[in-house]
Structure formats: C-alpha cells, structure tokens
Design an enzyme around this catalytic site. Structure first.
Site, PDB file in Angstrom:
ATOM      1  N   GLN A 121      14.281   2.173  -3.897  1.00 38.19           N
ATOM      2  CA  GLN A 121      13.646   2.458  -5.191  1.00 38.19           C
ATOM      3  C   GLN A 121      13.119   3.893  -5.260  1.00 38.19           C
ATOM      4  O   GLN A 121      13.037   4.477  -6.339  1.00 38.19           O
ATOM      5  CB  GLN A 121      12.486   1.482  -5.454  1.00 38.19           C
ATOM      6  CG  GLN A 121      12.913   0.061  -5.755  1.00 38.19           C
ATOM      7  CD  GLN A 121      12.964  -0.787  -4.497  1.00 38.19           C
ATOM      8  OE1 GLN A 121      13.227  -0.288  -3.415  1.00 38.19           O
ATOM      9  NE2 GLN A 121      12.716  -2.077  -4.626  1.00 38.19           N
ATOM     10  N   ASP A 145       1.376  -4.578  -6.397  1.00 44.07           N
ATOM     11  CA  ASP A 145       1.859  -5.812  -7.028  1.00 44.07           C
ATOM     12  C   ASP A 145       0.779  -6.861  -7.154  1.00 44.07           C
ATOM     13  O   ASP A 145       0.900  -7.798  -7.950  1.00 44.07           O
ATOM     14  CB  ASP A 145       3.045  -6.362  -6.239  1.00 44.07           C
ATOM     15  CG  ASP A 145       4.272  -5.502  -6.505  1.00 44.07           C
ATOM     16  OD1 ASP A 145       4.322  -4.378  -5.979  1.00 44.07           O
ATOM     17  OD2 ASP A 145       5.144  -5.925  -7.288  1.00 44.07           O
ATOM     18  N   ASN A 192       1.864  -4.178  -1.767  1.00 44.76           N
ATOM     19  CA  ASN A 192       2.828  -3.275  -2.415  1.00 44.76           C
ATOM     20  C   ASN A 192       4.106  -3.247  -1.582  1.00 44.76           C
ATOM     21  O   ASN A 192       4.188  -3.884  -0.519  1.00 44.76           O
ATOM     22  CB  ASN A 192       2.239  -1.864  -2.568  1.00 44.76           C
ATOM     23  CG  ASN A 192       3.101  -0.990  -3.465  1.00 44.76           C
ATOM     24  OD1 ASN A 192       3.499  -1.417  -4.558  1.00 44.76           O
ATOM     25  ND2 ASN A 192       3.432   0.216  -3.033  1.00 44.76           N
ATOM     26  N   ARG A 239      12.166  -4.334 -12.798  1.00 44.21           N
ATOM     27  CA  ARG A 239      11.284  -4.447 -11.640  1.00 44.21           C
ATOM     28  C   ARG A 239      10.048  -3.579 -11.844  1.00 44.21           C
ATOM     29  O   ARG A 239       9.997  -2.772 -12.768  1.00 44.21           O
ATOM     30  CB  ARG A 239      12.023  -4.074 -10.347  1.00 44.21           C
ATOM     31  CG  ARG A 239      12.700  -2.709 -10.443  1.00 44.21           C
ATOM     32  CD  ARG A 239      12.771  -1.977  -9.177  1.00 44.21           C
ATOM     33  NE  ARG A 239      11.451  -1.605  -8.684  1.00 44.21           N
ATOM     34  CZ  ARG A 239      10.712  -0.627  -9.204  1.00 44.21           C
ATOM     35  NH1 ARG A 239      11.100   0.070 -10.261  1.00 44.21           N
ATOM     36  NH2 ARG A 239       9.537  -0.334  -8.688  1.00 44.21           N
TER      37      ARG A 239
HETATM   38  O1  MRU Z   1      10.473  -4.824  -5.353  1.00 45.09           O
HETATM   39  P1  MRU Z   1       9.980  -3.933  -6.452  1.00 45.09           P
HETATM   40  O2  MRU Z   1      10.839  -2.763  -6.673  1.00 45.09           O
HETATM   41  O3  MRU Z   1       9.699  -4.702  -7.721  1.00 45.09           O
HETATM   42  O4  MRU Z   1       8.581  -3.430  -5.912  1.00 45.09           O
HETATM   43  C1  MRU Z   1       7.759  -2.733  -6.790  1.00 45.09           C
HETATM   44  C2  MRU Z   1       6.620  -2.065  -6.163  1.00 45.09           C
HETATM   45  O5  MRU Z   1       6.310  -2.265  -5.009  1.00 45.09           O
HETATM   46  C3  MRU Z   1       5.807  -1.172  -7.047  1.00 45.09           C
HETATM   47  O6  MRU Z   1       5.120  -0.234  -6.301  1.00 45.09           O
HETATM   48  C4  MRU Z   1       4.780  -2.002  -7.831  1.00 45.09           C
HETATM   49  O7  MRU Z   1       5.373  -3.078  -8.505  1.00 45.09           O
HETATM   50  C5  MRU Z   1       4.028  -1.182  -8.780  1.00 45.09           C
HETATM   51  S1  MRU Z   1       4.958  -0.719 -10.217  1.00 45.09           S
HETATM   52  C6  MRU Z   1       3.938   0.201 -11.186  1.00 45.09           C
END
Ligand code: MRU
Length: 348
Positions: free
Chosen positions: A201, A242, A252, A51
């Site tokens: 996370q 994202d 994000n 992820r």
């Molecule tokens: O659902 P996730 O854990 O993939 O979400 C990720 C995020 O929101 C991160 O902040 C984003 O991908 C940036 S990673 C450098």
C-alpha cells in the site's frame, strides 16, 4: 471538486450502485467499479479494492443503502430483518477496522428507530445518513490535518506506513493529511514511504498519491526504516490506524509497531492519526483487538502476480499489529492532539 481530485467512493447517478476507485489497480490504472451485488460489495472490502478504515466505513454505509433498495418486503419487520442480515454480512468482510462496524451499526440503528415510517421514506433517510457519514469524514480529515500541521515545520522528513491518504478516507486523509495541507500552504516536506509488504500500500498508493500532488517523497523497502532513521532524515513518523482501544493502544497495518520501537530508539516522535470513528471505547486494550489473518498467497506471490517463494512454504500473514500506547507520542483526532500520560491517554 478540485481539478485533479480523485473521488474514491460515490453513489451512481441512479443511486442503485456504489462506484469506487479500484485501489488494487493503482498505480497502473485509474479504474472505477460499479457495484451493487451483495457478494461484490463484500469482496470489494475483502480484496482491498476499497480499503483504509474510514473509507471502508463510508463504503459500507452506501452499500447497505444500495442493498436495502433491493429488498422486496411488504412489512417493516421483514425489511428490518433483511437490512440487519445484509449489515452482518458486510461487517464480516474484515474484522480489524472498527469503522466498518460503527457505520453499519449507525445505519441499522436508523432503520430500527424509524419503525413508524414507510419503507420508501426509510430508504430516503438511509441515503441521507450515508451522505452525512461521508461529509462528516471530510470535515474530520480536514481538522486532523490542521492539528497535524502544528506538529511539523518546513523541511521536515516524515516517515509513513501503509496508506492513510485521501483514497483511504474521503479527502486529505489522516496520517497523510498534514502533508497535503502543508503542500497547499507552500511548505516543503519530504516523505519517506515504507513500501508496506505484503500488499504494498505504501509503494502503490502512498507513492501514487504524494507523487500526483507533487509532494517530495522517497520510497524505501520496509527493512530500510532503521538506516533511514539513523541517518537523521526522519523528524516524525505519521501513521493512520484501524482501531484505538480505550487505553490508547492502536491497531494499524502490520509493521507499524516495529516503526514505533525504532522511533523510540532513535528518539523520533511517533504519531497516530484517526477520526473519532476509529476509537473503540468498548475495547479495553490492544489485546482485545482482533487481528485479521490473510491468505499465504499474499506473501508467496508479489502482489498476486509472480511467485517469489516455494509453493509449499508455510506463511504467517497477520494484516495488522498493535502499537502499545507508551510508544505513541500523541494520537491526533479531529478533536485535537492527545498525549498518552503514564500509560493512559486523555483521549476520552
Ligand atoms: O489493509 P489496509 O490497507 O486496509 O490497511 C489500512 C491501514 O492500515 C491504514 O493505515 C488505516 O486503515 C488508516 S486509513 C486512514
């Protein structure tokens, strides 16, 4: 490779599989998965074993190469059609992080632009391209971290959301990059980590990465951000993203826009970090960004284990939210620090 450095994504020695650090097993176990089947590569993205926007892009590029090696096609046209199908399938695993689509499109274009080559040769250049995508991300994250470091001073308190560290990218990370680089340079920083419900996370991954590197950090529940800011402990908020729309709105992890509103109230600078592969110039504003909707079980069970809500209760589970550009002090990419001006960024 530095001692203690985790390699989150790599090709296996025989180059038939992608090996990933299973992020769902952290922080309890450093477990690696060897993947080569179409469905397990798709599931690795969907279930968040891999992820973070840049990491998903890198993983998808290697995955497409591994799947392309399995195609038994005699002619180029048939090979291309199969590669396109695999790319479309992987791309449908998660909708919000643009890096997934950007890197798969880049890999497919490479195949489209080399119709004159033998399939074996095309496979060779696909591997080289995936490695290039990976190496480019390492360079971009380093530059992002250097730019980010100019925004902070020794002793700063930095609030984080979700995980934008090395395991979400390639090395250093984006939003966490300045903290790792600062640590290398002997700076004393303190991170206030939002746990990031529902999939934690922040608690599972950011706390793991910062702890492991010996960076001072304090874990807080998401609903404590306001009191921590009001107590003057936070000098800046650092988040990854994202997708960045052409007007500078950013998507994000859900909760990021709430932090931006709080930061604006408490007059704390709010920064978004990302490589240019996260910018989507075809997307005019945040309104056009598709927000991933995930299963209610993620809310009703504490990280897929213990039920914490009645089975029958309704849940709403958007995985991301949009932070409007006017709440963002600056967006930091490998190309520098860009300040939104009067609702318009000078990003492009
Ligand atoms: O659902 P996730 O854990 O993939 O979400 C990720 C995020 O929101 C991160 O902040 C984003 O991908 C940036 S990673 C450098």
């Amino acid at each position: 490779m530095k001692k203690n450095e985790l390699i989150n994504i790599r090709l296996s020695e025989d180059e038939n599989s992608v090996i990933i650090l299973d992020q769902t097993a952290l922080p309890n176990e450093e477990k690696y998965l060897k993947l080569n089947k179409k469905k397990e590569l798709f599931d690795a993205i969907y279930t968040l074993q891999v992820r973070g926007a840049p990491a998903i892009g890198i993983f998808a590029a290697y995955s497409l190469y591994v799947l392309a090696k399995q195609i038994r096609a005699k002619a180029y046209e048939e090979f291309l059609t199969e590669v396109q199908k695999c790319g479309k399938y992987l791309d449908s695993s998660r909708p919000t992080a643009v890096n997934l689509n950007t890197q798969l499109t880049r890999m497919i274009k490479l195949v489209e632009n080399n119709s004159g080559l033998e399939i074996n040769k095309i496979l060779e250049i696909m591997k080289e391209e995936a490695v290039k995508i990976h190496n480019e991300d390492i360079k971009m994250c380093r530059l992002i971290s250097e730019h980010g470091l100019t925004l902070i001073k020794d002793g700063f308190g930095i609030m984080t959301q979700c995980n934008a560290g090395p395991i979400a990218t390639s090395k250093y990370g984006t939003g966490l990059g300045p903290l790792f680089l600062g640590q290398e340079k002997g700076m004393k920083l303190h991170a206030y980590i939002n746990e990031t419900r529902p999939l934690l996370q922040g608690a599972r991954l950011t706390a793991f990465e910062l702890n492991r590197a010996g960076i001072n950090c304090t874990l807080i529940c998401d609903n404590m951000a306001s009191i921590v800011m009001s107590e003057g402990k936070v000098d800046a908020v650092f988040a990854g993203c994202d997708r960045v729309a052409a007007n500078g709105d950013t998507a994000n992890k859900v909760g990021t826009s709430g932090l931006a509103i709080l930061a604006s109230y408490y007059k704390i600078p709010f920064y978004i970090f990302c490589p240019s592969t996260t910018i989507d110039i075809n997307c005019e504003s945040g309104e056009q960004i598709e927000i991933e909707q995930r299963k209610p079980e993620e809310i009703k069970n504490l990280f897929f284990t213990k039920p914490i809500a009645p089975e029958a209760v309704n849940c709403y589970n958007p995985a991301f939210d949009i932070t409007p550009n006017e709440l963002i002090t600056a967006i930091i990419t490998e190309n520098g620090i860009f300040k939104p001006k009067g609702g318009k960024t000078k990003l492009f």
